[in-house]
Scaffold this active site. Structure first.
Site, short mmCIF file in Angstrom:
data_model
loop_
_atom_site.label_atom_id
_atom_site.label_comp_id
_atom_site.label_asym_id
_atom_site.label_seq_id
_atom_site.Cartn_x
_atom_site.Cartn_y
_atom_site.Cartn_z
N ASP A 138 98.93 1.84 9.83
CA ASP A 138 98.89 3.22 9.33
C ASP A 138 97.72 3.43 8.38
O ASP A 138 97.87 3.99 7.30
CB ASP A 138 100.22 3.62 8.67
CG ASP A 138 100.36 5.15 8.58
OD1 ASP A 138 99.61 5.87 9.28
OD2 ASP A 138 101.19 5.63 7.79
N LYS A 177 94.62 5.11 6.80
CA LYS A 177 94.09 6.47 6.62
C LYS A 177 93.86 6.64 5.11
O LYS A 177 94.43 5.89 4.31
CB LYS A 177 95.08 7.52 7.15
CG LYS A 177 96.48 7.44 6.55
CD LYS A 177 97.41 8.47 7.18
CE LYS A 177 98.86 8.25 6.71
NZ LYS A 177 99.78 9.19 7.35
N ASN A 204 96.66 6.46 2.52
CA ASN A 204 97.33 5.19 2.20
C ASN A 204 96.43 4.22 1.46
O ASN A 204 96.66 3.01 1.47
CB ASN A 204 97.85 4.54 3.49
CG ASN A 204 99.11 5.22 4.00
OD1 ASN A 204 99.73 5.99 3.27
ND2 ASN A 204 99.47 4.97 5.24
N ASP A 252 101.79 1.46 1.03
CA ASP A 252 102.67 1.95 2.08
C ASP A 252 102.67 1.06 3.31
O ASP A 252 101.89 1.25 4.24
CB ASP A 252 102.30 3.38 2.47
CG ASP A 252 103.53 4.10 2.99
OD1 ASP A 252 104.40 3.42 3.55
OD2 ASP A 252 103.62 5.32 2.80
N THR A 268 99.48 7.46 12.64
CA THR A 268 99.19 8.87 12.39
C THR A 268 98.32 9.36 13.55
O THR A 268 97.34 8.67 13.89
CB THR A 268 98.47 9.00 11.02
OG1 THR A 268 99.38 8.55 10.02
CG2 THR A 268 98.06 10.43 10.74
#
Length: 640
Positions: free
Chosen positions: A453, A455, A458, A471, A490
């Protein structure tokens, strides 16, 4: 035609924090991550699952095939998968006026319309009509999602349908069967027998299937070549020229045999000719791909064992945190909010100079959305993640309503906020933050963990301005050379193999790293559509279809394109030198990696942090007034 949206994935904070909008600026909102329910399919038993096929006449079969081939998503599937999906689609008929899909319902079925017309409406407004030979509802076969439009029959209609479980079984099964066949073929070649399982697995991924017709030359004697072949179907004839210039057949090879292996070692003048006898299919690998994969996959600096000094420090830390309780902390303020968690800044009562971030999760929500597995995996991975580029988790607590994660406090704010306020970053700034992320991924990947994840949302900054990953709700310990199948990530950052349900590994993080570099340099990600399905279809078209903005330099563009190769085994970071290949790329020329690891180089942006309780680098969040019900009966959190 796509008619759906997304379930709010929900359980994360520091990752899905909704920022209060400033009244006079267009709001750049944080992106929700998606996590499909874990697949109910056990990869080891998939080959034994029997698929149900439904009888169709020639016209129906051809119509379904054409519809699938014509669809922006389905056309990326392999021909064999399209045929199996067509075979497994079941018929259904509805009378005029009936509802096929209802806005707001959970969807799990994709349809092909064979006869009649349907109308698509959203919130009562007509969007379009769909006629025969079209696919609709395809997002529902990727993951559980809420339908965002209603589809109604304008006439009596005839449909063909397949649900998510059937689709995913076909996708996983075809990939797994092929991969295990390819691995078996490779294992039977003597010079490959000593290769470790994870390298064989990567070689199997890089093999290309090539077809030949009767009498085609596959290799010509005297020619130079760099390609190695394994026969997967059919027979070939090996011949050599004798002193009278006549072709003399030396031997015949058939399924499972191989030829041309000298070319992989660099001796590339062919000593014999090889021709197809009838139709032949070969699995082919070239020297360059082979060289990229065969080598020490271990990233040396990540394999260092902790020194005694570090061990002693961790032991002391462990002893300290095992003796603290929730009552030892004062809550200062909220740093972030997610669907059903929030992150609070807390202070140790008996040592006011020590602050922490406390992530608070509602147990009821976790159970209602079946996220127990993700939460426990997040805890397990973070407790062992001792990297300066990953936020530390010190301890977890629980009571009747909540789970608590006591984290290191990073008070420099989120990288996402900085990007929102600045629009985009220059090369040097992007290089620094990307370097931090690469170090974090190197730590995880060398331990067989994928992050899934990546991005700006995060990535969080500490008081020095160094970046750390936060996260770990989607992180998973897969093991080296192994794959996993759950759809998560995402939309703008998801790799094509996740969308196509081919199974993914740490190379999906290499893809996301390329997307991150593009977004930090330009201010927006390369792939994005008005809804998730459109985004996925743009991703499947590939990075070469994207026009790069002028501000992305040539060498940065080269790095991005090499990270975002469609074939995972061709991606930088997923070859024999692992992450080192990314660090050696010319865009990083002159970058001080040792200084980054030791924390001696200056960060491009030093946040203002006045002491351990300064929350000024975070947006303001109101207090949470909603009290969840207690949840005493579920035994799963006893491990927490």
């Amino acid at each position: 035609m796509e008619t759906e949206g997304i379930n709010d994935d929900a359980y994360k904070a520091w990752g899905t924090v909704q920022s209060p909008a400033a009244p006079d600026e267009p709001q750049r909102t944080k992106r929700q991550a998606i996590s499909a329910e874990p697949t109910a399919l056990d990869p080891s038993q998939l080959t034994d699952v029997t698929l149900t096929s439904y009888c169709k006449n020639k016209e129906s079969s051809e119509l379904i095939q054409r519809a699938l081939m014509d669809n922006d998503f389905m056309k990326h599937l392999e021909h064999g998968q399209i045929l199996t999906i067509m075979d497994c689609m079941h018929p259904t008929s509805l009378a005029k006026g009936c509802c096929v899909i209802q806005e707001g319902d959970d969807g799990s079925t994709v349809y092909v319309l064979e006869e009649g017309m349907v109308e698509v409406t959203k919130q009562g407004k007509k969007i379009c009509t769909i006629g025969q030979g079209k696919v609709f509802g395809e997002l529902a076969i990727l993951y559980n999602c809420t339908r965002t439009a209603t589809v109604t029959a304008l006439t009596d209609i005839k449909l063909w349908a397949i649900d998510r479980q059937g689709f995913q079984t076909i996708m996983m099964r075809t990939g797994l069967i092929k991969h295990s066949q390819y691995t078996d073929f490779l294992r039977s070649v003597p010079s490959f027998q000593s290769l470790p399982e994870d390298i064989l697995s990567k070689l199997a991924d890089v093999l290309e299937e090539t077809h030949y017709s009767d009498s085609d030359y596959i290799i010509r004697q005297g020619a130079t070549g760099d390609t190695f072949f394994i026969i997967s179907e059919g027979q070939v004839k090996v011949s050599q020229q004798n002193s009278n210039d006549e072709q003399v057949t030396v031997k015949t090879l058939s399924k499972g045999d191989w030829f041309g292996e000298q070319a992989l070692k660099g001796e590339d003048v062919r000593t014999a000719s090889v021709t197809a006898v009838g139709d032949v299919t070969c699995l082919v690998i070239d020297r360059e791909s082979f060289k990229q994969l065969i080598g020490g996959l271990d990233d040396v600096h990540n394999k260092q064992h902790d020194s005694d000094e570090v061990k002693a420090k961790l032991q002391a830390e462990g002893d300290f945190f095992s003796s603290v309780s929730l009552n030892d902390f004062n809550i200062i303020c909220t740093l972030g909010m997610g669907g059903f968690s929030r992150v609070e800044l807390v202070q140790l009562k008996n040592d006011p100079n020590r602050s922490f971030a406390l992530k608070v999760l509602k147990k009821r929500h976790i159970l209602d959305t079946s996220q127990q597995g993700h939460i426990l995996s997040e805890r397990r991975i973070m407790m062992e993640a001792h990297s300066p580029f990953i936020i530390r988790l010190y301890r977890t607590f629980r009571d009747s309503k909540y789970l608590y994660m006591l984290l290191e406090a990073c008070l420099g704010g989120e990288l996402w906020t900085l990007l929102r306020d600045r629009g985009s970053f220059d090369d040097g700034t992007t290089r620094f933050y990307t370097g931090c992320v690469i170090e974090a991924l190197a730590f995880l990947h060398s331990r067989g963990i994928i992050y899934r994840d990546l991005k700006p949302e995060n990535i969080i900054l500490d008081h020095r301005g160094y970046a750390k990953l936060v996260d770990f709700g989607f992180a998973k310990k897969v093991g080296l050379g192994k794959k996993t199948w759950t759809f998560c990530g995402t939309p703008e950052y998801v790799a094509p193999e996740i969308i196509l349900n081919k199974g993914h590994d740490s190379s999906a993080d290499c893809w996301s790293l390329g997307i991150l570099v593009f977004e930090l340099l330009s201010g927006s990600p390369p792939f994005s559509g008005s809804d998730p399905m459109k985004t996925y279809n743009i991703i499947l078209r590939g990075i070469d279809m994207i026009e790069f903005p002028k501000k992305i330099t040539k060498s940065a563009a080269n790095l991005i394109k090499r990270l975002c190769r469609d074939n995972p085994s061709e991606r930088l970071g997923n070859q024999k030198n692992g992450v080192k290949d990314i660090q050696k790329h010319k865009w990083f020329e002159g970058f001080n990696w040792d200084g980054l690891r030791q924390g001696t180089i200056d960060s491009p942006f030093t946040p203002t942090v006045d002491g351990p309780l300064d929350n000024s680098n975070f947006d303001y969040f109101p207090e949470d007034t909603e009290e969840p019900p207690p949840d005493e009966e579920s035994g799963w959190d006893l491990e927490f």
